[in-house]
Design a protein around this motif. Sequence first.
Motif, PDB file in Angstrom:
ATOM      1  N   LYS A 151       0.812  -1.214   0.000  1.00  0.00           N
ATOM      2  CA  LYS A 151       0.000   0.000   0.000  1.00  0.00           C
ATOM      3  C   LYS A 151       0.852   1.274   0.000  1.00  0.00           C
ATOM      4  CE  LYS A 151      -3.785  -0.185   0.022  1.00  0.00           C
ATOM      5  NZ  LYS A 151      -4.705  -0.358  -1.143  1.00  0.00           N
ATOM      6  N   SER A 152       2.041   1.224   0.596  1.00  0.00           N
ATOM      7  CA  SER A 152       2.898   2.421   0.603  1.00  0.00           C
ATOM      8  C   SER A 152       4.345   2.030   0.837  1.00  0.00           C
ATOM      9  CB  SER A 152       2.445   3.417   1.678  1.00  0.00           C
ATOM     10  OG  SER A 152       2.681   2.896   2.962  1.00  0.00           O
ATOM     11  N   ILE A 153       5.264   2.857   0.333  1.00  0.00           N
ATOM     12  CA  ILE A 153       6.705   2.687   0.553  1.00  0.00           C
ATOM     13  C   ILE A 153       7.262   4.037   0.983  1.00  0.00           C
ATOM     14  CG2 ILE A 153       8.922   2.134  -0.514  1.00  0.00           C
ATOM     15  CD1 ILE A 153       7.425   0.380  -2.510  1.00  0.00           C
TER      16      ILE A 153
ATOM     17  N   THR B  35      -0.111   0.942  -4.412  1.00  0.00           N
ATOM     18  CA  THR B  35       0.140   2.270  -3.856  1.00  0.00           C
ATOM     19  C   THR B  35      -0.741   3.285  -4.568  1.00  0.00           C
ATOM     20  OG1 THR B  35       1.944   2.651  -5.417  1.00  0.00           O
ATOM     21  CG2 THR B  35       2.517   1.655  -3.305  1.00  0.00           C
ATOM     22  N   MET B  36      -0.716   4.522  -4.073  1.00  0.00           N
ATOM     23  CA  MET B  36      -1.605   5.553  -4.604  1.00  0.00           C
ATOM     24  C   MET B  36      -1.418   5.731  -6.107  1.00  0.00           C
ATOM     25  SD  MET B  36      -1.969   9.537  -3.461  1.00  0.00           S
ATOM     26  CE  MET B  36      -2.437   9.075  -1.800  1.00  0.00           C
ATOM     27  N   PHE B  37      -0.151   5.707  -6.565  1.00  0.00           N
ATOM     28  CA  PHE B  37       0.121   5.903  -8.001  1.00  0.00           C
ATOM     29  C   PHE B  37       0.474   4.593  -8.692  1.00  0.00           C
ATOM     30  CE2 PHE B  37       1.251   9.916  -5.848  1.00  0.00           C
ATOM     31  CZ  PHE B  37       0.339  10.750  -6.449  1.00  0.00           C
ATOM     32  N   GLU B  38       0.204   3.481  -7.972  1.00  0.00           N
ATOM     33  CA  GLU B  38       0.455   2.146  -8.503  1.00  0.00           C
ATOM     34  C   GLU B  38       1.889   1.976  -8.960  1.00  0.00           C
ATOM     35  OE1 GLU B  38      -2.463   1.213 -11.432  1.00  0.00           O
ATOM     36  OE2 GLU B  38      -4.105   1.140  -9.976  1.00  0.00           O
TER      37      GLU B  38
END
Length: 1015
Positions: free
Chosen positions: A657-659, A734-737
């Motif tokens: 989901k996030s880095i 993630t938000m922007f894949e």
Amino acid sequence: MRANFSQLKGLQVSGSIITDLYGGLNYNPLMGDMVSTVHQLPQVRLFINDVPTSCTGNCSFQWIQTITPVITEVNPRSGSEAKATSIDISGSGLSTNVTHAYVSIGGVECKVTTVRIDSISCNVGAGPLGSYPILVNIAGKGRAIGNVHFTYISEITEISPTSGSIGGGLNLTITGYGFNKNVTILINGKDCIVTSVTFTKIICIIPPSNVSGIFDVHVTHGSGIKVTPIYEYEYKLSKTAIVSSIAPATVNVTGGKLTILGESFTNEQNFVVVGSELASVSFWSDTRIELIIGEIDKGWNVIKIGAQYGFAINGTSFQLPRIYVDLKVTQVYPLQGSLFGGTVLTIAGSGFGNNISNVNVTIETTKCHAINVTNFEIVCQLEFTGITHFVTNKGVDPAFGAFYAFDKPHINITVGDYVQWSWETPAFVNNVTHSIIEIENPSSVTQKKDGFSSGVPTRNGIFRHQFLKKGRYYVWSGFVDIWFIKNYVGTIEVLDKRSTTSSLSVRVGEAEATHDIGGVLKMEDDTVCKHTITQRSGCFEEIPVTQAKKVSYTFSSCSTPIINSINLNNGTFDTEIKISGDGFSTKECQNEVKFGSFICNITSAHENSLTCKIDSNSRPEIYVLHQLHARVNNRGFAQINISDLGKSGFAIKPSIKSITPIRGSLAGGARLTIKGYGFDGSPFITIGGYDCKITEYSYNEIICETPPSNTEERKDVLVFVYIGNTSIQSECETMFEECTYSYNSSLTPVMLDVKPKVFSPKNPFTITGSLLGNITEELDVTFGNVSAKIIEANETYVIAKVDNIPAGNNSVIIRVKDYGKASGKLEVHGPLIVNDLYPLSGSIYGNTTVTIFGNGFLRNNLTISFGDINCTLLSSNLSHIICLTKPHKAGSVDVSLSSNGLTANYSSFRFTKESSPTVTSVSPKSGFSGDTLTISGSNLQGQYTSVSLNKAKCEVISVDTDEIKCLSGNHPTGKVNISVLVADFGVSNTDIQFEYQLSLLEITPTQGNLQYFYN
């Protein structure tokens, strides 16, 4: 045998008899009854274990009228043992020997006193009231004939007590004689319940009267004979305890506390029985009783309060007090639901109590598990109605016998039921394994496409499968032997589940509630998300109206939600799962969907479809197919109309989901935080194909240390989760894949120099460079893996201090938060230093604990020498060492250390007699286990002192500088060395000895046989 062939017709017809085999039946030995002989007179026969014996003499017996005794009359005809009655029996053919005559009347012996050939005199025994035949038996002749009777009489001599409470309850003792067990006693027309009867005494419980007065006590035997004389019993108000109030007026069947007020209970505690249960009395006085009652029957229960003269009565009604035990059902909502259960029932009534574990609600065999219980309402959910059918391999095959056939080769079940197969192989049978395989038809020997299977064949095992669709299914054992011969097949007929109507049962403890269902059953749904209880659209089923005295509930096919398909069978927590079917609620809050035990949150709801996402707060196992379960509130559980289990579940994939951070130093070392789901199964991370070393991880988060990079570029971050030996790549969500990390020289800190180059405890290190940061909390500096305390930081320098570092050269590493490690290679030198040691002297016998202080001590590369003898290492860190000396002659020695290729010395340590515990004598010098020893010497006292007698301990009682007293422990006979260990000094000399003597405590056995032995 003869044959006549003269009537045969045909061409050259002839006939003959040929003997092929001689037949016969041989008895050896002959049975006794096969050689019975005919006699004119009846024979006496003896059988032993049904085998007749033979008669070697005369075994005849005759019944002869002329020698039969006869009795004709008795005088007197009535009497009793209590009246010392003696009777004369007249007759003929009797006896002249008193020992040959035996007389009984009604089973009671009449003791014979005199006999003549025509009469017998005897004293009657203690016989019960009534007329009985006289039986006379004369030895050598037998029983006398004649119909002569004697009548036992009965009489009452006393009753006790003669008066008591109007409430009854006392034991009435009636004394007299001639009583039998078939007796009834009435007082004022009411039964006095008999508890005990003997020939001379009757005990019964006096019944309540409701009025005071004097009444006859009538004693009547079963034959209708009344016993006289008639005595009187008086019910007295003056002897009656009165109850004025009982609180509470009603209780539950589970019991509770009661308070009874009144008068004349007396101050001496007695008993209280409520219904049939003995209550526990917690308080008792003349006017007040407090008690605790257990589980009792519903309805009106009589309270029996034991007072001095019998039971207490209600002061108003003059009857025994009563209490009402309430338990009834008045309304149930709803009255229909899914065929498969899951409907939440609300049951109104009273007397339910508030103990959820006491409540048991069922509809026929289906349990309704209580969710909430109050005294007036039960909320429960019907369990899943599917049942499990059990099948084993203990059937019998005509060719191969047991264990090679199903014990139920054909079973009928309904949709939603389970079948559990179990199989076993006898221990003495080898090379046999079984399995359960779904096949297309009974003759198939291959698994049906998408069919179920128990997996690898085993000798013993269990397999369970749920059947979700109507139809005929076949299962096969596989070839169970290595020769591919033995196998067996079974059939499962799955039938539609049909609507049924059954009565509701509510039990509290052992008591079942009555149903008070007069009028219309109507309950309002006051929940925030109002329930759906209507039937499915387009489906109509008339709910039968029963005339039963109980509330009825219908498991209805039209109230059953149906699921026909799932659009996806795997995905992440962000995957929207669409479930198609019929009978769902259009309100999202009324639909409950789970995969396994994990909630799928509804995002949209229609009558024929639902959309949901697996709850991200749950932690389902990765890539495990979790089966679908659905419930519509308040229709109940849905029917899963999907026969292929592989298509009726959902498997979760891991996802990112996030880095953070997304860019950093070329030197690596940035602590990368990856958030997502499903990281439990041994995760592995790469950045541009290189390992990102994981420092910690959980189901939702991984922290790893970025590897270095030679170039500035954006690299893919891949997270793999291992399930067994299979790696599963996480989905990037993630938000922007994008799941990448960028290496950037502009974000790379640089180290140029460090001063001083050699560690000194007094001087901090100053590291110069660029992009080193200016927030001390965001910096991490290490010298040879030792974390430093940051004193000051600027973009171009960092001042840090450590207390100790390892001996030798140590790499300097700076890590700046969000950027990573600084580039550059710097080292500082850690000297090996010995500053001090304690104590400075020790025992010449060794075992002195020495602590050495300094810097640079590395445990895995460390040696310590006292002179030319090593000191045994106990513990160490960078700043101090603890070791144990070995024996050494008196004198001073240098202490030498070696660590990581460096050496250091300290001068000096002294081995002295003055620092050595010394044992000079022991008293007594010999003795037994448990003796008190007095050990004399010097330097015997320290922070801790222990004494050893070889392997035995001597428990210290007292200790002084020059004397120790201790209790000797258990040890075999013989001499042992005494050793004293004193903290701060060390161990003593061991040349003083104590001798354990032989102690003979007991000899077992103390005697025996005298035997002689010869060579």
